[in-house]
Design a protein around this motif. Structure first.
Motif, mmCIF file in Angstrom:
data_model
loop_
_atom_site.group_PDB
_atom_site.id
_atom_site.type_symbol
_atom_site.label_atom_id
_atom_site.label_comp_id
_atom_site.label_asym_id
_atom_site.label_seq_id
_atom_site.Cartn_x
_atom_site.Cartn_y
_atom_site.Cartn_z
ATOM 1 N N ILE A 103 15.654 49.641 32.729
ATOM 2 C CA ILE A 103 14.705 49.698 33.832
ATOM 3 C C ILE A 103 15.023 48.579 34.813
ATOM 4 O O ILE A 103 15.192 47.426 34.428
ATOM 5 N N ASN B 261 8.273 48.149 38.201
ATOM 6 C CA ASN B 261 9.383 48.843 37.550
ATOM 7 C C ASN B 261 9.893 49.922 38.465
ATOM 8 O O ASN B 261 9.120 50.693 39.012
ATOM 9 N N CYS C 13 12.304 52.996 38.092
ATOM 10 C CA CYS C 13 13.192 53.795 37.263
ATOM 11 C C CYS C 13 12.640 55.194 37.228
ATOM 12 O O CYS C 13 11.502 55.443 37.558
ATOM 13 N N ASP C 14 13.463 56.122 36.766
ATOM 14 C CA ASP C 14 12.922 57.461 36.497
ATOM 15 C C ASP C 14 12.626 57.472 35.020
ATOM 16 O O ASP C 14 13.520 57.303 34.209
ATOM 17 N N VAL D 68 15.271 57.191 30.957
ATOM 18 C CA VAL D 68 15.370 55.844 30.408
ATOM 19 C C VAL D 68 15.915 55.910 28.995
ATOM 20 O O VAL D 68 15.395 56.604 28.153
ATOM 21 N N GLN E 44 21.578 53.228 29.052
ATOM 22 C CA GLN E 44 21.517 52.920 30.467
ATOM 23 C C GLN E 44 21.233 51.444 30.682
ATOM 24 O O GLN E 44 20.851 51.036 31.759
ATOM 25 N N CYS F 261 25.537 50.173 34.532
ATOM 26 C CA CYS F 261 24.937 50.430 33.226
ATOM 27 C C CYS F 261 26.001 50.456 32.137
ATOM 28 O O CYS F 261 27.189 50.598 32.413
ATOM 29 N N LYS G 38 24.765 52.824 39.626
ATOM 30 C CA LYS G 38 23.729 53.491 40.406
ATOM 31 C C LYS G 38 23.423 52.665 41.642
ATOM 32 O O LYS G 38 23.442 51.424 41.607
#
Lengths: 383, 349
Positions: A18, A31, A33-34, A38, A42, A61, A67
């Motif tokens: 995250i 936070n 993130c999707d 998670v 990652q 990651c 990303k």
């Protein structure tokens, strides 16, 4: 989401994958993130700014993907696969004008140019622990690792490193001193490089001098040093070790100036703010702490903020000024662009060996060749 | 000055009561010019604190007497106050204000920011995927290797044997001076999930290293107050082979959660209630108390318990991220005495 991400001045990456942003003015963490994607593979191991305006964050990651996160929009915009798990974790990501530089633990350093599919690959050696980019000369990177000495590479000539550090002389028992470079930093406004090792040594190298051994060596503590940071001003370095001790060392003589209290776990990230004398630290004890470099206390304006996952890396946003408690909620944007212009307009004072262009280097090589010839002549003359 | 000396010399020959009277008279004399009103308020002693304290009296016997008197006075006053309060309370009846709760160190504990909120998603996710998840998802059964530091003495050996009876699927091995870093890969290849090393100092166990095996955290504890089975009063018979239940008390913070899971993973996940045995890890003020009991429900409201098995207390010294590597490993939490022990009301577990 967008407004949250715009106020965040510190960005952290955690072990759970995250990306977290901390707004110091509001003293809150968010936070980003999707939640669906998670997972532990990652896990974020490298973070860097995508561009000079600090509008994009590049997140590396463990599973090899990089990303892109846009701070203005507050979402992840792009994902690129730049490797896989077998090659190891990312030890450094850097960005030049048009390309992305990634380095993994197995020693593979790749330059990904935008637009074209081909990449420049360099094998940096065995286990690499860190790759850093020179902030002033963006095509130079330094790498180092376990039994992998410090090497400075120029990406325009990727076959050989510009500078390879030589190991220190044998110790008092005449045994070879082991090498484990854990973190590297370029000292601004000079050619010097500072490294910290897993054998609790801090070394300064100067590629401009013919001496390939360290110019200065200092030791701190008994535990491996994990990270280092350079505060503004040219004579100090802050190091952190696996026991949670953070110390400020003086680079003129190599003495310990002071230690920071508070951290209970291994220090994973240290960053100094470029203008104000603040130092932020994060580590395995799941706290982000802001310290004041002047009096080494933990600054009141930002009490340790707790996170629920282990923190791996982080960095400051240099644009957003860390505001005191007076301005409530407002963030002043320091006019970074103006500052850049000021610097650019000043004349660059070239010292001996500071800005090495290709011509100068060719000259130097010619000079050394000439010297060698002269020496040979002299020897023949003697004989 | 001189007058005092004279009076003191005289009073040496006299008895205790007379001494006391004289002392009081002396005090009254000294206080006379200072506070007359004070004298009138209390007949025996001036209400204002005397400018000299009891510790300035050089004569030990007299000093002790005065102190004893002081204590008795205080006790009397306290009793009177209590009686008064009780009378008031009874007089008020229902309207009496609620009883005040006395302050204890646990009450006054500094709020720890790392206290885990039971609904925190991120923590739940973190715990769901950490090193213990394989165990908590009932995929793996624990297998424990117990050993000691080199050349253990009798007490430690007996402690290890008793631990092996308490922890199911535990094996005790003699250390033989082997390096832990070499023992660990061998354990992993033989499917052990835990390595427990009891450190011994001066013939008494004083430390424990608990290492979760595939690549898990290593905790280093200080062990104290070890009582073997022989030394326990009113104990029951030896524990049987049934898997015990595990009780973890008071592990509230994030660090406490990690340690609690570390302990929970020592025991198999399915307790056999037929054995009626329970192992308790109770955390109070950063000390973890281990007890092993057998219980029996006599009826719905009464339980009888018998303590079996060894008892000891643990205090966490450090939690390290990988397997045992004290020199080059990364620590998740290290106990730093000067920073963490400065506040009596701040605890970390």
């Amino acid at each position: 989401m967008a407004d949250k991400s715009q106020t965040c001045s510190v960005w952290l990456g955690s072990e759970t994958g995250i990306l977290k942003g901390v707004s110091l003015s509001k003293k809150r963490a968010f936070n980003f993130c999707d939640m669906s994607s998670v997972s532990r593979d990652q896990e974020i191991c490298a973070l860097t700014w995508g561009d000079r305006q600090e509008s994009e964050v590049l997140v590396g990651c463990v599973n090899g993907s990089v990303k892109t996160f846009s701070t203005e929009k507050g979402v992840f915009t792009e994902t690129r696969v730049c490797g896989d798990i077998s090659q190891g974790r990312f030890t450094g990501i850097a960005v030049t004008d048009r390309s992305l530089i990634t380095c993994v633990e197995s020693g593979l350093l790749k330059v990904w140019t935008e637009g074209s599919a081909d990449t420049v690959e360099i094998n940096v050696g065995g286990e690499v622990c860190r790759m850093r980019q020179n902030p002033s000369q963006r095509h130079r990177v330094a790498t180092g690792g376990k039994e992998n000495p410090l090497k400075v590479w120029d990406l325009e000539r990727p076959d050989k490193p510009i500078f390879t550090a030589k190991n220190v002389a044998n110790d008092w028992l005449d045994l070879r001193v082991p090498v484990w470079v854990r973190d590297v930093a370029f000292i601004p406004d000079s050619d010097r490089i500072v490294t910290c090792t897993g054998y609790h040594q801090v070394r300064v190298y100067d590629p401009s001098t013919p001496q390939r051994r360290p110019v200065l060596e200092a030791e701190f503590g008994e535990y491996p040093l994990t990270t280092l940071a350079l505060p503004a001003g040219h004579d100090r370095v802050v190091v952190g070790n696996t026991h949670g001790q953070i110390a400020i060392l003086d680079l003129r003589k190599g003495l310990v100036r002071g230690c920071m209290k508070g951290l209970a776990g291994s220090v994973r990230g240290l960053q100094c703010h470029p203008s104000s004398p603040l130092l932020a630290s994060c580590g395995l004890d799941r706290f982000l702490r802001i310290h004041s470099l002047e009096d080494r206390s933990t600054v009141r304006l930002a009490p340790p903020i707790l996170f629920s996952a282990l923190l791996n890396v982080f960095f400051f946003s240099f644009l957003l000024k860390l505001v005191g408690s007076d301005a409530a909620g407002e963030v002043e944007e320091v006019k970074e662009e103006e500052r850049d212009e000021v610097w650019d307009s000043m004349e660059t004072v070239s010292e001996k060996g500071e800005k090495r262009t290709v011509e100068e280097e060719a000259e130097e090589s010619r000079e050394t060749a000439e010297k060698k010839e002269e020496k040979k002549k002299r020897k023949k003359a003697k004989k | 000055g001189r007058e005092e000396k004279n009076t003191q010399a005289k009073s040496k020959c006299k008895g205790k009561k007379e001494k006391k009277k004289e002392k009081r008279a002396e005090e009254a004399e000294e206080k006379g010019p200072e506070s007359e009103s004070a004298e009138t308020s209390s007949s025996t002693r001036p209400a204002l604190p005397p400018t000299f304290s009891l510790s300035e009296i050089k004569n030990k016997q007299r000093r002790q007497l005065m102190f004893m008197k002081l204590k008795q006075e205080k006790r009397k006053q306290k009793l009177e106050l209590r009686k008064k309060r009780r009378k008031e309370r009874e007089a008020l009846g229902d309207k009496a204000p609620p009883k005040e709760v006395p302050k204890t160190i646990e009450n006054q504990r500094v709020y720890d920011e790392t206290t885990v909120d039971p609904e925190d998603e991120e923590v739940a996710y973190d715990e769901g995927t950490d090193e213990f998840s394989a165990y908590f998802n009932k995929l793996i059964n624990p297998k424990v290797l117990i050993t000691t530091s080199d050349r253990p003495r009798g007490r430690t050996v007996r402690f290890c044997e008793q631990l092996a009876t308490v922890i199911p699927n535990a094996h005790v091995y003699y250390r033989r001076g082997l390096a832990l870093k070499r023992v660990i890969p061998q354990c992993i290849s033989r499917d052990f999930t835990y390595l427990m090393v009891i450190n011994e100092d001066r013939k008494v166990p004083n430390g424990m290293i608990l290492c979760h095996l595939p690549d898990g955290p290593t905790a280093h504890f200080k062990v104290s107050s070890v009582r073997l089975r022989k030394e326990m009063k009113r104990r029951g018979k030896d524990p049987t082979e049934h898997y015990p239940e595990v009780i973890l008390n008071n592990f509230t913070t994030r660090l406490g959660h990690s340690i609690g899971r570390l302990f929970a993973a020592l025991f198999p996940h399915d307790p056999q209630f037929q054995g009626r045995q329970v192992a308790t890890f109770h955390n109070q003020r950063d000390f973890i108390f281990f007890r092993f009991h057998r219980y029996i429900f006599r009826n719905e409201k009464k339980v009888g318990i018998q303590e079996l098995g060894p008892r000891f207390t643990l205090k966490l010294r450090s939690l390290q991220k990988g397997t045992f590597d004290s020199k080059f490993g990364e620590y998740e939490w290290v106990h730093k005495r000067h920073e963490m022990d400065s506040n009596r009301r701040k605890f970390h577990l």
